[in-house]
Design a protein around this motif. Structure first.
Motif, mmCIF file in Angstrom:
data_model
loop_
_atom_site.group_PDB
_atom_site.id
_atom_site.type_symbol
_atom_site.label_atom_id
_atom_site.label_comp_id
_atom_site.label_asym_id
_atom_site.label_seq_id
_atom_site.Cartn_x
_atom_site.Cartn_y
_atom_site.Cartn_z
ATOM 1 N N SER A 28 0.841 -1.210 0.000
ATOM 2 C CA SER A 28 0.000 0.000 0.000
ATOM 3 C C SER A 28 0.875 1.259 0.000
ATOM 4 O O SER A 28 2.066 1.217 0.298
ATOM 5 N N PHE A 29 0.231 2.367 -0.361
ATOM 6 C CA PHE A 29 0.925 3.661 -0.413
ATOM 7 C C PHE A 29 0.084 4.640 0.397
ATOM 8 O O PHE A 29 -1.074 4.873 0.079
ATOM 9 N N HIS A 30 0.676 5.177 1.468
ATOM 10 C CA HIS A 30 -0.048 6.118 2.323
ATOM 11 C C HIS A 30 0.706 7.429 2.466
ATOM 12 O O HIS A 30 1.936 7.432 2.529
ATOM 13 N N PHE A 31 -0.052 8.496 2.550
ATOM 14 C CA PHE A 31 0.496 9.764 3.015
ATOM 15 C C PHE A 31 -0.031 9.996 4.417
ATOM 16 O O PHE A 31 -1.145 9.573 4.756
ATOM 17 N N LEU A 32 0.766 10.696 5.203
ATOM 18 C CA LEU A 32 0.335 11.113 6.534
ATOM 19 C C LEU A 32 0.522 12.617 6.603
ATOM 20 O O LEU A 32 1.637 13.123 6.390
ATOM 21 N N THR A 33 -0.564 13.319 6.859
ATOM 22 C CA THR A 33 -0.443 14.765 6.894
ATOM 23 C C THR A 33 -1.028 15.313 8.197
ATOM 24 O O THR A 33 -1.555 14.555 9.014
ATOM 25 N N GLY A 34 -0.891 16.600 8.368
ATOM 26 C CA GLY A 34 -1.325 17.233 9.625
ATOM 27 C C GLY A 34 -0.383 18.386 9.890
ATOM 28 O O GLY A 34 0.748 18.388 9.403
ATOM 29 N N PRO A 35 -0.843 19.360 10.667
ATOM 30 C CA PRO A 35 -0.023 20.544 10.917
ATOM 31 C C PRO A 35 1.275 20.195 11.642
ATOM 32 O O PRO A 35 1.385 19.129 12.250
ATOM 33 N N SER A 36 2.203 21.122 11.579
ATOM 34 C CA SER A 36 3.460 20.971 12.294
ATOM 35 C C SER A 36 3.152 20.791 13.785
ATOM 36 O O SER A 36 2.313 21.502 14.336
ATOM 37 N N GLY A 37 3.796 19.837 14.411
ATOM 38 C CA GLY A 37 3.571 19.593 15.840
ATOM 39 C C GLY A 37 2.396 18.670 16.136
ATOM 40 O O GLY A 37 2.113 18.372 17.291
ATOM 41 N N SER A 38 1.715 18.185 15.082
ATOM 42 C CA SER A 38 0.538 17.342 15.329
ATOM 43 C C SER A 38 0.925 15.909 15.695
ATOM 44 O O SER A 38 0.096 15.152 16.209
ATOM 45 N N GLY A 39 2.162 15.519 15.393
ATOM 46 C CA GLY A 39 2.598 14.179 15.807
ATOM 47 C C GLY A 39 2.973 13.243 14.662
ATOM 48 O O GLY A 39 3.053 12.031 14.860
ATOM 49 N N ALA A 204 -1.903 11.501 -9.401
ATOM 50 C CA ALA A 204 -1.869 11.170 -10.826
ATOM 51 C C ALA A 204 -1.068 9.895 -11.078
ATOM 52 O O ALA A 204 -1.208 9.262 -12.122
ATOM 53 N N HIS A 205 -0.209 9.526 -10.138
ATOM 54 C CA HIS A 205 0.724 8.416 -10.377
ATOM 55 C C HIS A 205 0.457 7.173 -9.562
ATOM 56 O O HIS A 205 0.918 6.093 -9.898
ATOM 57 N N VAL A 206 -0.249 7.334 -8.445
ATOM 58 C CA VAL A 206 -0.370 6.195 -7.541
ATOM 59 C C VAL A 206 -1.679 6.286 -6.772
ATOM 60 O O VAL A 206 -2.186 7.386 -6.513
ATOM 61 N N GLN A 207 -2.230 5.111 -6.457
ATOM 62 C CA GLN A 207 -3.428 5.086 -5.630
ATOM 63 C C GLN A 207 -2.994 5.158 -4.184
ATOM 64 O O GLN A 207 -2.520 4.164 -3.626
ATOM 65 N N ALA A 208 -3.114 6.337 -3.614
ATOM 66 C CA ALA A 208 -2.624 6.519 -2.254
ATOM 67 C C ALA A 208 -3.775 6.855 -1.323
ATOM 68 O O ALA A 208 -4.709 7.550 -1.706
ATOM 69 N N ARG A 209 -3.687 6.335 -0.100
ATOM 70 C CA ARG A 209 -4.642 6.746 0.920
ATOM 71 C C ARG A 209 -3.990 7.867 1.708
ATOM 72 O O ARG A 209 -2.777 7.866 1.936
ATOM 73 N N VAL A 210 -4.807 8.823 2.121
ATOM 74 C CA VAL A 210 -4.256 9.953 2.867
ATOM 75 C C VAL A 210 -4.785 9.926 4.298
ATOM 76 O O VAL A 210 -5.993 9.951 4.530
ATOM 77 N N LEU A 211 -3.862 9.850 5.242
ATOM 78 C CA LEU A 211 -4.218 9.883 6.657
ATOM 79 C C LEU A 211 -3.918 11.274 7.179
ATOM 80 O O LEU A 211 -2.935 11.898 6.755
ATOM 81 N N ARG A 212 -4.754 11.739 8.071
ATOM 82 C CA ARG A 212 -4.528 13.059 8.620
ATOM 83 C C ARG A 212 -4.596 12.994 10.141
ATOM 84 O O ARG A 212 -5.483 12.326 10.687
ATOM 85 N N ILE A 213 -3.666 13.658 10.796
ATOM 86 C CA ILE A 213 -3.757 13.744 12.252
ATOM 87 C C ILE A 213 -4.500 15.026 12.578
ATOM 88 O O ILE A 213 -4.084 16.113 12.159
ATOM 89 N N SER A 214 -5.589 14.868 13.266
ATOM 90 C CA SER A 214 -6.324 16.050 13.698
ATOM 91 C C SER A 214 -6.991 15.739 15.025
ATOM 92 O O SER A 214 -7.481 14.618 15.240
ATOM 93 N N ASP A 215 -6.941 16.687 15.941
ATOM 94 C CA ASP A 215 -7.450 16.469 17.309
ATOM 95 C C ASP A 215 -6.857 15.214 17.930
ATOM 96 O O ASP A 215 -7.591 14.405 18.521
ATOM 97 N N GLN A 216 -5.547 15.034 17.754
ATOM 98 C CA GLN A 216 -4.822 13.890 18.344
ATOM 99 C C GLN A 216 -5.189 12.550 17.739
ATOM 100 O O GLN A 216 -4.704 11.521 18.177
#
Ligand code: ADP
Ligand code: MG
Length: 225
Positions: A28-39, A204-216
């Protein structure tokens, strides 16, 4: 490959991350995003066993991290390549030796991996820079050395922490293409980034799931990035 069941983490005070459940499937291909300091960096550290959950269960390659001693964790960690946010190199050693460092450190023979090393350096496009010293490298070159070093032990999983942090757009696209290519070779990829334009470009290149850290918490992001 990596499974979290109600994982929480705290550095001592209040929980930084809480109630995280997730399963990273092989390939699998995942991104993990979230503001700076979110963990984000903390989350990656949990994923490669550098930190142990304060609550919940984390299984790496079907093994509960808590059941492992230091050697056991070290063994599993060889199967996880990590591109650290602040990639550190030994400045007096050339690019090739910095890439081979994980082998040297774990007592493996560099000669045995010799072919692999040369191939890897060309693959990241640093063939002409193999003998350069780290202080002579550009930001994009440093990131590619860090990527090659993460790959030297042929890991099954690649975790990259802001791999495009200090590079221009063109170089960030080039790094992304390398990570997509690794995924096509079957590796499981997780990229932490606060750069949403990188995630959009990747789609455009890959089927990626995007995870986001929000509210811990860890959430699956929608298509509205
Ligand atoms: P991100 O990568 O999303 O910017 P981090 O995981 O680096 O977030 O950090 C999340 C929070 O945890 C920040 O507030 C940071 O200051 C804190 N933190 C990170 N490492 C430690 C540590 N070793 N001890 C205590 N607090 C830490
Ligand atoms: Mg970080």
């Amino acid at each position: 490959m990596i499974e979290l069941d109600e994982v929480a983490y705290s550095y001592g005070g209040d929980a930084l991350l809480t109630a995280m459940s997730l399963s990273l499937a092989p390939g699998s291909f995942h991104f993990l995003t979230g503001p700076s300091g979110s963990g984000k960096t903390t989350f990656l550290k949990l994923c490669y066993g550098a930190l142990v959950p304060t609550e919940g269960q984390l299984r790496l390659f079907d093994t509960d991290i808590r059941d492992l001693n230091r050697d056991g964790i070290a063994h599993l960690r060889r199967r996880v390549g990590v591109v650290h946010q602040d990639c550190q190199f030994l400045d007096h050693l050339p690019v090739t030796e910095n890439i081979a460092l994980p082998l040297t450190v774990s007592g493996q023979s560099v000669a045995e991996h010799g072919g692999n090393l040369g191939e890897l350096i060309s693959w990241v496009g640093l063939g002409a820079r193999a003998q350069a010293l780290p202080p002579e490298l550009s930001g994009g070159e440093r990131q590619r050395v860090a990527l090659a070093r993460a790959l030297i032990q042929s890991p099954d999983i690649v975790l990259a922490d802001e791999p495009t942090g200090n590079v221009d757009w063109e170089m960030s696209q080039r790094l992304l293409r390398l990570l997509v290519e690794l995924n096509r070779m079957g590796k499981t990829i997780l990229i932490a980034t606060h750069d949403l334009s990188l995630i959009r470009a990747a789609k455009a290149h890959v089927q990626a799931r995007v995870l986001r850290i929000s509210d811990q918490r860890l959430k699956l992001a929608g298509a509205d990035l």
